[in-house]
Structures are given as structure tokens and as C-alpha cells.
Motif scaffolding. Structure first.
Motif, PDB file in Angstrom:
ATOM      1  N   ALA A 124     -25.708  65.946 -34.276  1.00 45.06           N
ATOM      2  CA  ALA A 124     -24.998  66.305 -35.510  1.00 45.06           C
ATOM      3  C   ALA A 124     -23.941  65.260 -35.867  1.00 45.06           C
ATOM      4  O   ALA A 124     -23.760  64.934 -37.048  1.00 45.06           O
ATOM      5  N   VAL A 153     -16.276  71.224 -38.519  1.00 36.68           N
ATOM      6  CA  VAL A 153     -17.293  72.221 -38.202  1.00 36.68           C
ATOM      7  C   VAL A 153     -16.784  72.985 -36.992  1.00 36.68           C
ATOM      8  O   VAL A 153     -16.260  72.401 -36.045  1.00 36.68           O
ATOM      9  N   GLN A 201     -20.465  68.139 -43.955  1.00 33.42           N
ATOM     10  CA  GLN A 201     -21.612  68.904 -44.443  1.00 33.42           C
ATOM     11  C   GLN A 201     -22.891  68.512 -43.693  1.00 33.42           C
ATOM     12  O   GLN A 201     -23.710  69.369 -43.364  1.00 33.42           O
ATOM     13  N   ALA A 202     -23.069  67.234 -43.418  1.00 32.80           N
ATOM     14  CA  ALA A 202     -24.242  66.778 -42.668  1.00 32.80           C
ATOM     15  C   ALA A 202     -24.226  67.320 -41.240  1.00 32.80           C
ATOM     16  O   ALA A 202     -25.265  67.740 -40.715  1.00 32.80           O
ATOM     17  N   HIS A 262     -22.765  70.093 -40.252  1.00 35.57           N
ATOM     18  CA  HIS A 262     -23.024  71.521 -40.376  1.00 35.57           C
ATOM     19  C   HIS A 262     -24.518  71.788 -40.562  1.00 35.57           C
ATOM     20  O   HIS A 262     -25.101  72.639 -39.870  1.00 35.57           O
ATOM     21  N   GLN A 263     -25.149  71.056 -41.463  1.00 38.19           N
ATOM     22  CA  GLN A 263     -26.577  71.247 -41.717  1.00 38.19           C
ATOM     23  C   GLN A 263     -27.416  70.903 -40.495  1.00 38.19           C
ATOM     24  O   GLN A 263     -28.380  71.589 -40.180  1.00 38.19           O
ATOM     25  N   SER A 264     -27.032  69.847 -39.783  1.00 35.54           N
ATOM     26  CA  SER A 264     -27.758  69.452 -38.580  1.00 35.54           C
ATOM     27  C   SER A 264     -27.669  70.531 -37.505  1.00 35.54           C
ATOM     28  O   SER A 264     -28.674  70.893 -36.895  1.00 35.54           O
ATOM     29  N   LYS A 314     -26.967  73.741 -37.923  1.00 31.95           N
ATOM     30  CA  LYS A 314     -27.691  74.925 -38.393  1.00 31.95           C
ATOM     31  C   LYS A 314     -29.200  74.748 -38.177  1.00 31.95           C
ATOM     32  O   LYS A 314     -29.881  75.659 -37.737  1.00 31.95           O
ATOM     33  N   ALA A 315     -29.721  73.551 -38.497  1.00 32.90           N
ATOM     34  CA  ALA A 315     -31.144  73.284 -38.332  1.00 32.90           C
ATOM     35  C   ALA A 315     -31.571  73.346 -36.857  1.00 32.90           C
ATOM     36  O   ALA A 315     -32.723  73.655 -36.558  1.00 32.90           O
ATOM     37  N   TYR A 329     -19.808  77.146 -38.675  1.00 31.46           N
ATOM     38  CA  TYR A 329     -19.348  77.203 -40.056  1.00 31.46           C
ATOM     39  C   TYR A 329     -18.390  76.051 -40.311  1.00 31.46           C
ATOM     40  O   TYR A 329     -17.956  75.374 -39.370  1.00 31.46           O
TER      41      TYR A 329
END
Length: 107
Positions: free
Chosen positions: A16, A39, A87-88, A90-92, A94-95, A101
Motif C-alpha cells: 500500500a 490511513v 487515497q491510493a 486506502h484503496q490498496s 481495501k483491495a 479508513y
């Protein structure tokens, strides 16, 4: 969070952070707000000694937040670059199946 999930966190966080660095570097405009800070991975009820070594710090439970690991953002920038990187990350995470959060600290 299970022991297996805890043991896999360092590698997931490393991935991440690399995604965050790439996103922050790709952002050419560092204007904008500086309120997208970190994050957070919630770890309610766990002692610091039970947690794997991660880049960041553990914030204790408060009236407003449960205990969590606030991950560092090791890239330059405080506005749009930081936002893109966070944001990247967080998305990583989550994926990869990590419960997390984005923490916003209003100035």
C-alpha cells in the motif's frame, strides 16, 4: 483481527505504501487542502506488544475513535499529493481485504 491477519499486515502495508508513493509522485499539483492525513487500521482491544512492526503509531481509544494504527505517509507533499497518496494506500489496503479508513484532521 486474527493472528494470521496480523502476521500478513506488514507485507500488505508495504504494498500500500508503494502504491501511495507512486500516486503522490504522479500528482504534479500540491495545492489544495491539507486535511487528508492518514490511513488507520482499527485494532480494538489489542496491546502494542501484540501488533507487528508497522510504519506509524498506535492511537489509543478515545471518546471519538477506537484504537488504531495510524500509518505514516513517507512521501513529500501536504495538499493534493498527500491526498492522492493516502487515497491510493486506502484503496490498496481495501483491495487486499484490510479493514481501514482515512483519518481527517481538520486544522
Amino acid at each position: 483481527m486474527t493472528k494470521e491477519e496480523l502476521a500478513s499486515l506488514p507485507e500488505k502495508v508495504r504494498i500500500a505504501i508503494e502504491a501511495g508513493k507512486a500516486a503522490a509522485q504522479a500528482c504534479d499539483n500540491d495545492g489544495g487542502s491539507a486535511n487528508c492525513d492518514r490511513v488507520v487500521i482499527p485494532v480494538p482491544g489489542l496491546r502494542a506488544s501484540q501488533l507487528p512492526s508497522l510504519p506509524g503509531y498506535v492511537q489509543k481509544k478515545s471518546r471519538y475513535h477506537q484504537q488504531g494504527i495510524h500509518l505514516d505517509t513517507p512521501w513529500p507533499g501536504i495538499g493534493n499529493r498527500n491526498y492522492a497518496g493516502v487515497q491510493a494506500m486506502h484503496q490498496s489496503l481495501k483491495a487486499q481485504g484490510v479493514n481501514c479508513y482515512v483519518y481527517y484532521q481538520i486544522d
